[in-house]
Design an enzyme around this catalytic site. Sequence first.
Site, PDB file in Angstrom:
ATOM      1  CE  LYS A  52      -4.396   1.043   0.094  1.00  0.00           C
ATOM      2  NZ  LYS A  52      -5.535   0.320  -0.473  1.00  0.00           N
TER       3      LYS A  52
ATOM      4  CG  ASP B 275      -7.339   3.322  -0.972  1.00  0.00           C
ATOM      5  OD1 ASP B 275      -7.857   2.200  -0.920  1.00  0.00           O
ATOM      6  OD2 ASP B 275      -7.356   4.109  -0.009  1.00  0.00           O
TER       7      ASP B 275
HETATM    8  P1  NDP Z   1     -12.945   7.667  -2.835  1.00  0.00           P
HETATM    9  O1  NDP Z   1     -11.901   8.662  -2.574  1.00  0.00           O
HETATM   10  O2  NDP Z   1     -13.488   7.494  -4.193  1.00  0.00           O
HETATM   11  O3  NDP Z   1     -14.204   7.924  -1.856  1.00  0.00           O
HETATM   12  C1  NDP Z   1     -14.043   7.940  -0.471  1.00  0.00           C
HETATM   13  C2  NDP Z   1     -15.362   8.363   0.159  1.00  0.00           C
HETATM   14  O4  NDP Z   1     -15.250   8.214   1.569  1.00  0.00           O
HETATM   15  C3  NDP Z   1     -15.711   9.815  -0.109  1.00  0.00           C
HETATM   16  O5  NDP Z   1     -17.094   9.955  -0.109  1.00  0.00           O
HETATM   17  C4  NDP Z   1     -15.085  10.524   1.099  1.00  0.00           C
HETATM   18  O6  NDP Z   1     -15.705  11.753   1.419  1.00  0.00           O
HETATM   19  C5  NDP Z   1     -15.349   9.517   2.189  1.00  0.00           C
HETATM   20  N1  NDP Z   1     -14.303   9.630   3.219  1.00  0.00           N
HETATM   21  C6  NDP Z   1     -12.966   9.495   3.052  1.00  0.00           C
HETATM   22  N2  NDP Z   1     -12.318   9.693   4.195  1.00  0.00           N
HETATM   23  C7  NDP Z   1     -13.270   9.976   5.105  1.00  0.00           C
HETATM   24  C8  NDP Z   1     -13.249  10.261   6.484  1.00  0.00           C
HETATM   25  N3  NDP Z   1     -12.082  10.302   7.165  1.00  0.00           N
HETATM   26  N4  NDP Z   1     -14.430  10.466   7.109  1.00  0.00           N
HETATM   27  C9  NDP Z   1     -15.612  10.425   6.437  1.00  0.00           C
HETATM   28  N5  NDP Z   1     -15.705  10.149   5.112  1.00  0.00           N
HETATM   29  C10 NDP Z   1     -14.556   9.920   4.471  1.00  0.00           C
HETATM   30  O7  NDP Z   1     -12.359   6.278  -2.258  1.00  0.00           O
HETATM   31  P2  NDP Z   1     -12.823   4.798  -2.580  1.00  0.00           P
HETATM   32  O8  NDP Z   1     -14.293   4.762  -2.768  1.00  0.00           O
HETATM   33  O9  NDP Z   1     -11.932   4.269  -3.622  1.00  0.00           O
HETATM   34  O10 NDP Z   1     -12.421   4.060  -1.216  1.00  0.00           O
HETATM   35  C11 NDP Z   1     -13.352   3.928  -0.127  1.00  0.00           C
HETATM   36  C12 NDP Z   1     -12.884   2.807   0.785  1.00  0.00           C
HETATM   37  O11 NDP Z   1     -12.821   1.573   0.050  1.00  0.00           O
HETATM   38  C13 NDP Z   1     -11.496   2.983   1.394  1.00  0.00           C
HETATM   39  O12 NDP Z   1     -11.475   2.378   2.676  1.00  0.00           O
HETATM   40  C14 NDP Z   1     -10.603   2.178   0.454  1.00  0.00           C
HETATM   41  O13 NDP Z   1      -9.404   1.755   1.084  1.00  0.00           O
HETATM   42  C15 NDP Z   1     -11.521   0.997   0.174  1.00  0.00           C
HETATM   43  N6  NDP Z   1     -11.217   0.238  -1.029  1.00  0.00           N
HETATM   44  C16 NDP Z   1     -11.204   0.837  -2.262  1.00  0.00           C
HETATM   45  C17 NDP Z   1     -10.943   0.085  -3.388  1.00  0.00           C
HETATM   46  C18 NDP Z   1     -11.041   0.661  -4.756  1.00  0.00           C
HETATM   47  O14 NDP Z   1     -10.969  -0.114  -5.720  1.00  0.00           O
HETATM   48  N7  NDP Z   1     -11.203   1.973  -4.922  1.00  0.00           N
HETATM   49  C19 NDP Z   1     -10.598  -1.336  -3.288  1.00  0.00           C
HETATM   50  C20 NDP Z   1     -10.727  -1.893  -1.970  1.00  0.00           C
HETATM   51  C21 NDP Z   1     -11.000  -1.102  -0.887  1.00  0.00           C
HETATM   52  P3  NDP Z   1     -15.099  13.118   0.828  1.00  0.00           P
HETATM   53  O15 NDP Z   1     -15.563  13.181  -0.587  1.00  0.00           O
HETATM   54  O16 NDP Z   1     -15.669  14.142   1.710  1.00  0.00           O
HETATM   55  O17 NDP Z   1     -13.605  13.002   0.956  1.00  0.00           O
END
Ligand code: NDP
Length: 447
Positions: A126, A166
Amino acid sequence: MNSYINSVLSDLNAKYGHEKEYIQSVTEVLGSLDKLIESEPKYKKFKILERIVIPERVIMFKVPWIDDKGEIQINIGYRVQFNSAIGPYKGGLRFHPSVNLGILKFLGFEQIFKNSLTTLPLGGAKGGSDFDPKGKSAREVMGFCQNFMRELYRHIGAHVDVPAGDIGVGSREIGYLFGQYKSIVNSYDSVLTGKGINWGGSKIRPEATGYGCVYFASEMLKTRKIDLVGKRVLISGAGNVAQYAAQKAIQLGATVLSLSDSNGSIIDHDGITLEKLEMIKELKNVRRGRIEEYASMVPNVEFHRDCRPWQLIPCDIALPCATQNELDLADAEALVKNGCIAVCEGANMPTTLDATAFFQKNGILFAPGKASNAGGVATSGLEMSQNAIRLNWHSAEVDSRLQSIMVNIHDAARKAAAEFGEPDNYVMGANIAGFRKVADAMIDLGI
Ligand code: NDP
């Protein structure tokens, strides 16, 4: 808990107790290996636990870049190459102000077992930076990505380490990173996944994590002869994983009632439709706005500032898809009280350890992210395969491979859990199934 596991955990705590999320993820994994460790003395003999919890390599570097005002800015870049026993390092890059070494060690550690579960030959890693793309211009994001890759390029490679996206790293950032890599090395290597469809990406990769999470939820429900149709679903997050989890849940007949971002949650009492979801994608991905705006665009929607969705409205299924530790014990108690029957993690470690224990004690179907969100990395593996044979598969082909991978992960976790007497314990099953393959490879490869 087994004394060998206890002693490894207490040593780790003494050295790295300040890395809270890393300790939490190691405690979750090792804490569920009790029965396996008792039945297989070889893991203690070869000191597998002591070895598997420490990254093979940690790279840290400064990333200077220039903002739109001409000011020099400095961020920290990281790559944690955790374990390469079963394949080249693989795992996403996260750009978010909360990124630090402890967070990336937790994510890299989880990634080892997740990648093992996919059945593909991928090691765990990561990386990322404390850079915050939010509020930055496209030119600033490009400048940062180029400077980040100016150091990272020497540590990655198609057979060495293949990062992906991510939080904060979507196809725009992957494009800038890949463009810089390509111009430095002068070679079109398959060195990143999540690439655009016209320049080496795979169909269904953007959808894969969210779709895979819903496929997994549906498999869990089948074990109790329950269908997704008509079920009320709460989803947190509004990014990549949340959007496509919502899309698949709606397509399969469920009613999605919520989404959220770091400012708060929306509840759509009429349910989010596929048409409304397109508006949300435009809002979040193109205009890069806040989910709050959805409440003023659509009738019968409430916005709850600084709230997560879990306590706001009853549901049958919860899909936490935002970030780590976003569902705690109080949320779990409310979900169970309100009739929730299944929780399937789309994010990495969104549920705290006490909330997970509460779900398990109350007979809730609970899927840990390393199993239920593995569809993303699995499809990244499929992207690497397509790059290697220089072919692009159709959406239907990739989607059908994704579905069968998710069914296999579900069955492997259930089978391993059943072998040790707890068929519904997906945490134990996923950890045992993921761990065994990597641990045995480490023994085969020697010291
Ligand atoms: P994105 O950046 O596309 O979206 C993240 C979302 O979560 C946004 O809505 C963001 O809000 C919100 N968010 C992020 N940090 C916080 C926080 N500290 N408190 C509240 N809301 C938060 O990321 P992904 O959708 O790609 O990833 C989401 C999760 O899935 C993560 O845990 C990631 O590790 C996991 N994941 C992702 C994969 C992928 O293929 N993308 C694969 C496997 C796991 P805001 O817009 O306000 O920042």
